[in-house]
Motif scaffolding. Structure first.
Motif, PDB file in Angstrom:
ATOM      1  N   LYS A 367       0.824  -1.202   0.000  1.00  0.00           N
ATOM      2  CA  LYS A 367       0.000   0.000   0.000  1.00  0.00           C
ATOM      3  C   LYS A 367       0.863   1.259   0.000  1.00  0.00           C
ATOM      4  O   LYS A 367       1.813   1.371   0.753  1.00  0.00           O
ATOM      5  CB  LYS A 367      -0.903  -0.011   1.241  1.00  0.00           C
ATOM      6  CG  LYS A 367      -1.771   1.229   1.391  1.00  0.00           C
ATOM      7  CD  LYS A 367      -2.551   1.171   2.696  1.00  0.00           C
ATOM      8  CE  LYS A 367      -3.362   2.441   2.915  1.00  0.00           C
ATOM      9  NZ  LYS A 367      -4.085   2.416   4.213  1.00  0.00           N
ATOM     10  N   GLY A 368       0.503   2.198  -0.871  1.00  0.00           N
ATOM     11  CA  GLY A 368       1.204   3.472  -0.904  1.00  0.00           C
ATOM     12  C   GLY A 368       0.611   4.467   0.081  1.00  0.00           C
ATOM     13  O   GLY A 368      -0.195   4.105   0.947  1.00  0.00           O
ATOM     14  N   LEU A 369       1.004   5.710  -0.054  1.00  0.00           N
ATOM     15  CA  LEU A 369       0.513   6.767   0.827  1.00  0.00           C
ATOM     16  C   LEU A 369      -0.587   7.554   0.135  1.00  0.00           C
ATOM     17  O   LEU A 369      -0.350   8.161  -0.916  1.00  0.00           O
ATOM     18  CB  LEU A 369       1.661   7.721   1.204  1.00  0.00           C
ATOM     19  CG  LEU A 369       2.809   7.136   2.027  1.00  0.00           C
ATOM     20  CD1 LEU A 369       3.898   8.182   2.212  1.00  0.00           C
ATOM     21  CD2 LEU A 369       2.317   6.640   3.369  1.00  0.00           C
ATOM     22  N   THR A 471       4.772  15.402  -4.997  1.00  0.00           N
ATOM     23  CA  THR A 471       5.075  14.902  -6.343  1.00  0.00           C
ATOM     24  C   THR A 471       5.408  13.420  -6.378  1.00  0.00           C
ATOM     25  O   THR A 471       5.263  12.780  -7.431  1.00  0.00           O
ATOM     26  CB  THR A 471       6.274  15.667  -6.928  1.00  0.00           C
ATOM     27  OG1 THR A 471       7.443  15.369  -6.150  1.00  0.00           O
ATOM     28  CG2 THR A 471       6.017  17.169  -6.919  1.00  0.00           C
ATOM     29  N   GLY A 472       5.906  12.872  -5.260  1.00  0.00           N
ATOM     30  CA  GLY A 472       6.363  11.493  -5.254  1.00  0.00           C
ATOM     31  C   GLY A 472       7.721  11.328  -5.907  1.00  0.00           C
ATOM     32  O   GLY A 472       8.217  10.198  -6.042  1.00  0.00           O
ATOM     33  N   GLN A 473       8.351  12.423  -6.332  1.00  0.00           N
ATOM     34  CA  GLN A 473       9.605  12.359  -7.070  1.00  0.00           C
ATOM     35  C   GLN A 473      10.793  12.659  -6.159  1.00  0.00           C
ATOM     36  O   GLN A 473      10.649  13.168  -5.054  1.00  0.00           O
ATOM     37  CB  GLN A 473       9.577  13.359  -8.229  1.00  0.00           C
ATOM     38  CG  GLN A 473       8.451  13.107  -9.224  1.00  0.00           C
ATOM     39  CD  GLN A 473       8.468  14.105 -10.368  1.00  0.00           C
ATOM     40  OE1 GLN A 473       9.533  14.514 -10.838  1.00  0.00           O
ATOM     41  NE2 GLN A 473       7.290  14.509 -10.845  1.00  0.00           N
ATOM     42  N   ASP A 507       1.607  13.770  -7.619  1.00  0.00           N
ATOM     43  CA  ASP A 507       1.979  12.378  -7.862  1.00  0.00           C
ATOM     44  C   ASP A 507       0.857  11.642  -8.599  1.00  0.00           C
ATOM     45  O   ASP A 507      -0.302  11.655  -8.180  1.00  0.00           O
ATOM     46  CB  ASP A 507       2.257  11.700  -6.519  1.00  0.00           C
ATOM     47  CG  ASP A 507       2.859  10.312  -6.680  1.00  0.00           C
ATOM     48  OD1 ASP A 507       2.946   9.818  -7.819  1.00  0.00           O
ATOM     49  OD2 ASP A 507       3.241   9.729  -5.647  1.00  0.00           O
ATOM     50  N   ARG A 508       1.211  10.992  -9.683  1.00  0.00           N
ATOM     51  CA  ARG A 508       0.207  10.265 -10.473  1.00  0.00           C
ATOM     52  C   ARG A 508      -0.360   9.063  -9.736  1.00  0.00           C
ATOM     53  O   ARG A 508      -1.393   8.521 -10.130  1.00  0.00           O
ATOM     54  CB  ARG A 508       0.834   9.819 -11.795  1.00  0.00           C
ATOM     55  CG  ARG A 508       1.247  10.990 -12.700  1.00  0.00           C
ATOM     56  CD  ARG A 508       1.949  10.505 -13.939  1.00  0.00           C
ATOM     57  NE  ARG A 508       2.381  11.634 -14.765  1.00  0.00           N
ATOM     58  CZ  ARG A 508       3.082  11.507 -15.886  1.00  0.00           C
ATOM     59  NH1 ARG A 508       3.446  10.291 -16.301  1.00  0.00           N
ATOM     60  NH2 ARG A 508       3.432  12.578 -16.574  1.00  0.00           N
ATOM     61  N   ASN A 509       0.314   8.617  -8.679  1.00  0.00           N
ATOM     62  CA  ASN A 509      -0.189   7.483  -7.895  1.00  0.00           C
ATOM     63  C   ASN A 509      -1.299   7.885  -6.922  1.00  0.00           C
ATOM     64  O   ASN A 509      -1.923   7.016  -6.310  1.00  0.00           O
ATOM     65  CB  ASN A 509       0.953   6.848  -7.103  1.00  0.00           C
ATOM     66  CG  ASN A 509       1.975   6.184  -8.013  1.00  0.00           C
ATOM     67  OD1 ASN A 509       1.617   5.575  -9.013  1.00  0.00           O
ATOM     68  ND2 ASN A 509       3.256   6.313  -7.669  1.00  0.00           N
TER      69      ASN A 509
END
Length: 596
Positions: A367-369, A471-473, A507-509
């Protein structure tokens, strides 16, 4: 078996045992710090502090013994609460029973109401209780007769009625005056003890002798400890008592309340430091997941090159600093292990690993955030830094703030870790180092160019971390060159913001998010990453801005300065290269590139 070469005489042995027992007691006290802090917060809630008389009892500070007002501690436990004349109007909470070592409770001259709680009788260490000048009603609970340790009781000036347990009249100092309780001629007992009462003033000669003898013995022990310490200092010999542990180094290091693990214990826990158990890697070594024999999960940080001076310094720094800073959003150190070739730190295992892992390194079934979790990380990290910079004594700067150093507990709450590069702050000067350490993309400009670090260095790193959350980047990503984008994340985000491309920043997620909340966090991030440290906010201001307080005005000022700077740079570029009007877009592109 103890090292007999360290024990030269019985006095040294006695002193060493006293130190050893004190350490054991302190270790147990630390484990209960969370319980006592939560009890005090619940107590404050029920007391109804409508006048905000207490403002520094903070749920993010794990132990109340470090900086909470009106609280006195001994050996890491709360022993006294001085809460008189604050303006409380509520009642006493049963949570007070969690303060198992409470000796003094002062709540006089407030507006507390309701009956006297019978569970006060379970405070078996209570010696001083003052509830005078409140609005308590009813009778004195019969169970209070069990308060055998009580030496001072004041219930005067309350609306109490009924009888008083006879045992309470044997207390050396008591006061039931200005109430409707039965005392005086009705019970042939005085309503208050007199200062010349024999029971309150005089002690049997035997008791006095015992007391003097105890004080004398204690003084001799202290004197012996001082003499022993000075003797060993002069002869450069060790006076610590250590237990033999297989593989342990002869050059012992003692770190107070922390547990010393044996090498074999950690070797078994990590399956001989198996590569399959590696959960992280930093500048000074790897971090392994481990399981102790009692099934406790731990994280084991192993320095790969102990003989490297930097590695040894990082080990000692992290142990020292993390023992000073105690906060809910800071990683807690459990213990350590030392051998002739190893330096190892042991922490509680963070089930959800790091923020960086959850943003970028997830496995397919993990699971992501979500957006809510990312907001909690932003707030939790801000609270941790606020404590380090403004509430911890001495103040601490972390110097390596990034998503990889923010861990997540079972409930995805942020825990700031890796204090290997941290520094204590000398309030008289900005810290200057000859070697800049940290992670590219997170290092503040003034630290990179001058070697000067301060609290504002951490603020810059926090701003970059906020950009990572949105952004997740990564802070630096060379792959963006292929798309003709900026390598630095901060430049990439600024460009997209100028083009009003908020959806391309997020972030695209993230399946869902609140655009207004994203915009707020981006604004805070850019305010934290301003070029000049004096322009950046302090962390207490950051916490407020995350809530929307004071952000609009500060953002408007930033926009005005940024627009003026852009206009000035564009004018200089146009003056140097007088292109025709048809080349406006090319001018802007070159100007922006030069500005970066």
């Amino acid at each position: 078996m103890f090292h007999t070469k360290f024990i030269r005489d019985p006095l040294t042995m006695l002193t060493s045992w006293l130190i050893f027992l004190s350490v054991l007691k302190l270790t147990y006290a630390v484990k209960e710090a969370d319980i006592e802090g939560e009890a005090l917060l619940d107590l404050l809630k029920n007391l109804n502090d409508s006048n905000n008389g207490i403002q520094d009892w903070n749920s993010y500070m794990v132990s109340p013994c470090f900086s909470w007002s009106h609280v006195t501690c001994r050996n890491g436990h709360v022993v006294s609460l001085a809460l008189d004349s604050i303006g409380f109007s509520g009642t006493l909470s049963p949570s007070i029973l969690k303060l198992k070592y409470l000796v003094t409770l002062e709540l006089q001259n407030n507006k507390l109401s309701g009956p006297l709680p019978d569970y006060i009788a379970n405070l078996t260490t209570l010696q001083y209780l003052n509830l005078a000048g409140n609005n308590f009603i009813g009778s004195v609970p019969a169970s209070w007769a069990q308060l055998s340790t009580l030496k001072h009781l004041d219930l005067s000036s309350n609306r109490l009625t009924g009888t008083i347990p006879l045992q309470l009249f044997s207390i050396p100092v008591f006061n039931f005056s200005n109430t409707q309780l039965y005392c005086g001629s009705k019970l042939e007992q005085p309503c208050d003890s007199k200062s010349d009462r024999p029971a309150s003033k005089k002690k049997p000669k035997l008791a006095q002798a015992v007391q003097f003898a105890s004080c004398g013995a204690f003084a001799l022990v202290c004197l012996g400890a001082i003499c022993t310490y000075r003797y060993h200092q002069m002869h450069k010999q060790k006076s610590d008592v250590f237990v033999d542990v297989s593989g342990e180094d002869e050059s012992k290091i003692s770190f107070g309340q922390l547990k010393r693990f044996s090498w074999r214990e950690l070797q078994v826990a990590t399956k001989s430091f198996s590569e399959s158990n590696v959960i992280g890697q930093g500048g000074f070594g790897k971090v392994y997941k481990g399981i102790l024999l009692d099934n406790t999960k731990i994280a084991v940080k192993r320095l790969t090159d102990y003989h490297n001076p930097g590695g040894e310094a990082a080990f000692e720094r992290e142990v020292h600093l993390i023992s000073v800073a105690v906060h809910r959003n800071l990683l807690r150190l459990i213990g350590f292990c030392t051998t002739s070739t190893e330096r190892i730190l042991v922490y509680p295992f963070m089930e959800n690993l790091s923020v960086a892992y959850r943003l970028r390194d997830l496995k397919a079934d993990e699971k992501g955030l979500d957006w809510g979790a990312r907001k909690r990380v932003a707030f939790g990290t801000a609270h941790g830094l606020e404590y380090l910079h403004e509430q911890c004594n001495p103040k601490i700067i972390h110097r390596d703030l990034k998503a990889a150093n923010i861990l997540l507990d079972d409930e995805f709450e942020a825990v700031l870790g890796d204090f290997g590069l941290a520094k204590l702050v000398d309030t008289r000067m900005t810290h200057v180092t000859t070697q800049v350490r940290g992670t590219m993309g997170h290092i503040a400009p003034e630290y990179l160019s001058t070697g000067k670090s301060s609290e504002k260095t951490d603020v810059f790193g926090y701003g970059i971390t906020l950009l990572e959350l949105v952004t997740g980047q990564r802070a630096v990503d060379l792959s963006r060159l292929e798309e003709e984008e900026d390598v630095l994340l901060i430049d990439h985000v600024k460009k997209l913001l100028k083009e009003n491309r908020l959806e391309d920043i997020v972030d695209r997620n993230l399946e869902s998010y609140d655009p207004k909340e994203v915009e707020r966090i981006l604004q805070v991030a850019l305010l934290c990453t301003q070029c000049y440290p004096e322009d950046r906010p302090i962390m207490s201001e950051v916490v407020k801005m995350l809530q929307g307080v004071g952000l609009a005005d500060r953002w408007a000022d930033w926009k005005q300065v940024e627009d003026a700077r852009t206009h000035e740079q564009f004018s200089q570029t146009t003056h140097q290269f007088p292109w025709s009007d048809e080349s406006t877009h090319e001018q802007e592109a070159i100007q922006l590139s030069r500005a970066r």
